[in-house]
Scaffold this motif. Sequence first.
Motif, short mmCIF file in Angstrom:
data_model
loop_
_atom_site.label_atom_id
_atom_site.label_comp_id
_atom_site.label_asym_id
_atom_site.label_seq_id
_atom_site.Cartn_x
_atom_site.Cartn_y
_atom_site.Cartn_z
N LYS A 129 0.85 -1.20 0.00
CA LYS A 129 0.00 0.00 0.00
C LYS A 129 0.88 1.24 0.00
CE LYS A 129 -3.77 -2.17 2.53
NZ LYS A 129 -4.49 -2.21 3.81
N LYS A 130 0.39 2.25 -0.69
CA LYS A 130 1.04 3.55 -0.70
C LYS A 130 -0.05 4.58 -0.43
CE LYS A 130 4.81 5.99 -1.67
NZ LYS A 130 5.98 5.85 -0.84
N TRP A 131 0.25 5.50 0.49
CA TRP A 131 -0.70 6.55 0.85
C TRP A 131 -0.23 7.88 0.30
CZ3 TRP A 131 -5.10 4.73 2.60
CH2 TRP A 131 -5.10 3.49 3.24
N ILE A 132 -1.18 8.71 -0.13
CA ILE A 132 -0.85 10.04 -0.64
C ILE A 132 -0.44 10.92 0.53
CG2 ILE A 132 -1.80 12.12 -1.71
CD1 ILE A 132 -3.64 10.25 -3.34
N ARG A 133 0.67 11.58 0.36
CA ARG A 133 1.18 12.50 1.38
C ARG A 133 0.52 13.85 1.13
NH1 ARG A 133 3.30 8.54 2.95
NH2 ARG A 133 5.38 7.73 2.73
N ARG A 134 -0.12 14.36 2.14
CA ARG A 134 -0.78 15.68 2.02
C ARG A 134 0.10 16.71 2.71
NH1 ARG A 134 -4.03 14.56 -1.87
NH2 ARG A 134 -5.76 13.22 -1.40
N GLY A 135 0.48 17.72 1.97
CA GLY A 135 1.29 18.79 2.56
C GLY A 135 0.42 19.69 3.44
N HIS A 136 1.00 20.16 4.51
CA HIS A 136 0.29 21.08 5.40
C HIS A 136 0.93 22.46 5.29
CE1 HIS A 136 -1.91 17.78 7.20
NE2 HIS A 136 -0.78 17.12 7.30
N ALA A 137 0.10 23.44 5.03
CA ALA A 137 0.63 24.81 4.85
C ALA A 137 0.90 25.46 6.18
CB ALA A 137 -0.37 25.65 4.05
#
Length: 137
Positions: A129-137
């Motif tokens: 499994k690979k999860w999308i990395r969400r950037g935090h501003a």
Amino acid sequence: MGEELRLPIAADVDVVEARQQGRALAAVAGFSSGEQTVIAAAISEIARNILMYAKRGEIRFRGLADGDRQGMVVVAEDQGPGIRDVSLALQDGFSTSGGLGLGLPGAKRLMDEFEVSSELGRGTTITMKKWIRRGHA
């Protein structure tokens, strides 16, 4: 995104197709181009292992959602000879084919989750499994 794509692996051309289709699904799922490349590389490694050790098998992939996380799951399955010692096979440099021994451990490093289930004489199933990395501003 929940529809599963199934690809048989029985020749080199199938490895290329699985890599391309996996990358395309990763793009649709919202992965960055760099993450698409990483996923395609992991798929390629696992598909090559199917060819080398089991001669034929199947790779399935689909988008994945877990709460607010989005990702992708890749399942590679074969009915080959199985892996005698999974923990040894996951160590860098271990190879029963004379190769570099980077396939399984390399794919494991590239993905976020990696599970191997293998039974001698019955085959191997690898779930990545690979999860999308969400950037935090």
